[in-house]
Design a protein around this motif. Structure first.
Motif, PDB file in Angstrom:
ATOM      1  N   GLU A  52       0.812  -1.213   0.000  1.00 56.48           N
ATOM      2  CA  GLU A  52       0.000   0.000   0.000  1.00 56.48           C
ATOM      3  C   GLU A  52       0.851   1.271   0.000  1.00 56.48           C
ATOM      4  O   GLU A  52       0.354   2.340  -0.370  1.00 56.48           O
ATOM      5  CB  GLU A  52      -0.921   0.011   1.223  1.00 56.48           C
ATOM      6  CG  GLU A  52      -1.974  -1.080   1.185  1.00 56.48           C
ATOM      7  CD  GLU A  52      -2.780  -1.172   2.466  1.00 56.48           C
ATOM      8  OE1 GLU A  52      -2.611  -0.304   3.348  1.00 56.48           O
ATOM      9  OE2 GLU A  52      -3.565  -2.120   2.586  1.00 56.48           O
ATOM     10  N   PRO A  55       1.447   3.110  -3.785  1.00 54.37           N
ATOM     11  CA  PRO A  55       0.294   3.868  -4.309  1.00 54.37           C
ATOM     12  C   PRO A  55      -0.052   5.077  -3.434  1.00 54.37           C
ATOM     13  O   PRO A  55      -0.399   6.137  -3.957  1.00 54.37           O
ATOM     14  CB  PRO A  55      -0.850   2.857  -4.313  1.00 54.37           C
ATOM     15  CG  PRO A  55      -0.205   1.518  -4.311  1.00 54.37           C
ATOM     16  CD  PRO A  55       1.095   1.700  -3.594  1.00 54.37           C
ATOM     17  N   LEU A  56       0.050   4.919  -2.126  1.00 57.67           N
ATOM     18  CA  LEU A  56      -0.252   6.051  -1.242  1.00 57.67           C
ATOM     19  C   LEU A  56       0.767   7.170  -1.412  1.00 57.67           C
ATOM     20  O   LEU A  56       0.419   8.354  -1.398  1.00 57.67           O
ATOM     21  CB  LEU A  56      -0.305   5.590   0.215  1.00 57.67           C
ATOM     22  CG  LEU A  56      -1.525   4.756   0.602  1.00 57.67           C
ATOM     23  CD1 LEU A  56      -1.380   4.230   2.019  1.00 57.67           C
ATOM     24  CD2 LEU A  56      -2.788   5.569   0.456  1.00 57.67           C
ATOM     25  N   ASN A  58       2.445   7.812  -4.136  1.00 59.27           N
ATOM     26  CA  ASN A  58       2.144   8.435  -5.432  1.00 59.27           C
ATOM     27  C   ASN A  58       0.961   9.393  -5.320  1.00 59.27           C
ATOM     28  O   ASN A  58       0.990  10.508  -5.858  1.00 59.27           O
ATOM     29  CB  ASN A  58       1.859   7.374  -6.490  1.00 59.27           C
ATOM     30  CG  ASN A  58       3.099   6.599  -6.873  1.00 59.27           C
ATOM     31  OD1 ASN A  58       4.221   7.056  -6.678  1.00 59.27           O
ATOM     32  ND2 ASN A  58       2.905   5.412  -7.413  1.00 59.27           N
ATOM     33  N   GLU A  59      -0.070   8.963  -4.620  1.00 60.12           N
ATOM     34  CA  GLU A  59      -1.247   9.825  -4.422  1.00 60.12           C
ATOM     35  C   GLU A  59      -0.872  11.072  -3.637  1.00 60.12           C
ATOM     36  O   GLU A  59      -1.315  12.183  -3.965  1.00 60.12           O
ATOM     37  CB  GLU A  59      -2.356   9.051  -3.700  1.00 60.12           C
ATOM     38  CG  GLU A  59      -3.630   9.838  -3.527  1.00 60.12           C
ATOM     39  CD  GLU A  59      -4.729   9.065  -2.817  1.00 60.12           C
ATOM     40  OE1 GLU A  59      -5.781   9.676  -2.561  1.00 60.12           O
ATOM     41  OE2 GLU A  59      -4.546   7.870  -2.516  1.00 60.12           O
ATOM     42  N   ASN A  61       2.056  12.534  -3.542  1.00 60.22           N
ATOM     43  CA  ASN A  61       2.817  13.412  -4.438  1.00 60.22           C
ATOM     44  C   ASN A  61       1.899  14.176  -5.389  1.00 60.22           C
ATOM     45  O   ASN A  61       2.098  15.374  -5.622  1.00 60.22           O
ATOM     46  CB  ASN A  61       3.849  12.607  -5.231  1.00 60.22           C
ATOM     47  CG  ASN A  61       4.976  12.112  -4.356  1.00 60.22           C
ATOM     48  OD1 ASN A  61       5.256  12.658  -3.300  1.00 60.22           O
ATOM     49  ND2 ASN A  61       5.630  11.045  -4.796  1.00 60.22           N
ATOM     50  N   GLU A  62       0.897  13.495  -5.927  1.00 57.54           N
ATOM     51  CA  GLU A  62      -0.056  14.153  -6.824  1.00 57.54           C
ATOM     52  C   GLU A  62      -0.829  15.247  -6.098  1.00 57.54           C
ATOM     53  O   GLU A  62      -1.009  16.355  -6.620  1.00 57.54           O
ATOM     54  CB  GLU A  62      -1.036  13.129  -7.399  1.00 57.54           C
ATOM     55  CG  GLU A  62      -0.429  12.170  -8.394  1.00 57.54           C
ATOM     56  CD  GLU A  62      -1.381  11.070  -8.817  1.00 57.54           C
ATOM     57  OE1 GLU A  62      -2.597  11.160  -8.525  1.00 57.54           O
ATOM     58  OE2 GLU A  62      -0.912  10.094  -9.438  1.00 57.54           O
ATOM     59  N   LEU A  63      -1.284  14.941  -4.885  1.00 51.95           N
ATOM     60  CA  LEU A  63      -2.042  15.927  -4.115  1.00 51.95           C
ATOM     61  C   LEU A  63      -1.173  17.125  -3.727  1.00 51.95           C
ATOM     62  O   LEU A  63      -1.635  18.270  -3.758  1.00 51.95           O
ATOM     63  CB  LEU A  63      -2.655  15.271  -2.874  1.00 51.95           C
ATOM     64  CG  LEU A  63      -3.768  14.267  -3.156  1.00 51.95           C
ATOM     65  CD1 LEU A  63      -4.157  13.524  -1.889  1.00 51.95           C
ATOM     66  CD2 LEU A  63      -4.977  14.952  -3.771  1.00 51.95           C
TER      67      LEU A  63
END
Length: 91
Positions: A52, A55-56, A58-59, A61-63
């Motif tokens: 997990e 993906p967390l 990566n999320e 970083n996007e946010l």
């Protein structure tokens, strides 16, 4: 009198230990089984967390990138509003 009570209690405890030696082996086996089960659960949780994490991250970083973009937009809008306000006051 109290010393006799302690001696009697110690004798009873030691007697039950020797009489239930089989119980200690069973208890030790049960504890080992519980430990093995707990270690297996721990390993499964570590694996799950590891899966997990990416993906967390990566999320996140996007946010964070979106927040940075929005802050720039707000800063630009504030500058334009300040400039417009100063132009009006100069008139």
């Amino acid at each position: 009198m109290e010393m006799k009570s302690l001696t009697l209690l110690a004798s009873i405890a030691l007697g039950s230990v020797t009489l239930s030696g089989q119980g200690f082996d069973e208890a030790a086996e049960s504890i080992r089984a519980d430990l093995d089960k707990a270690l297996a659960e721990y390993a499964a949780l570590q694996s799950s967390i590891g899966e997990e994490k990416v993906p967390l991250a990566n999320e996140l970083n996007e946010l964070e990138a979106k927040v940075t973009t929005k802050r720039r937009e707000v800063s630009g809008a504030q500058r334009r509003a300040d400039n417009a306000g100063s132009t009006v006051s100069e008139l």
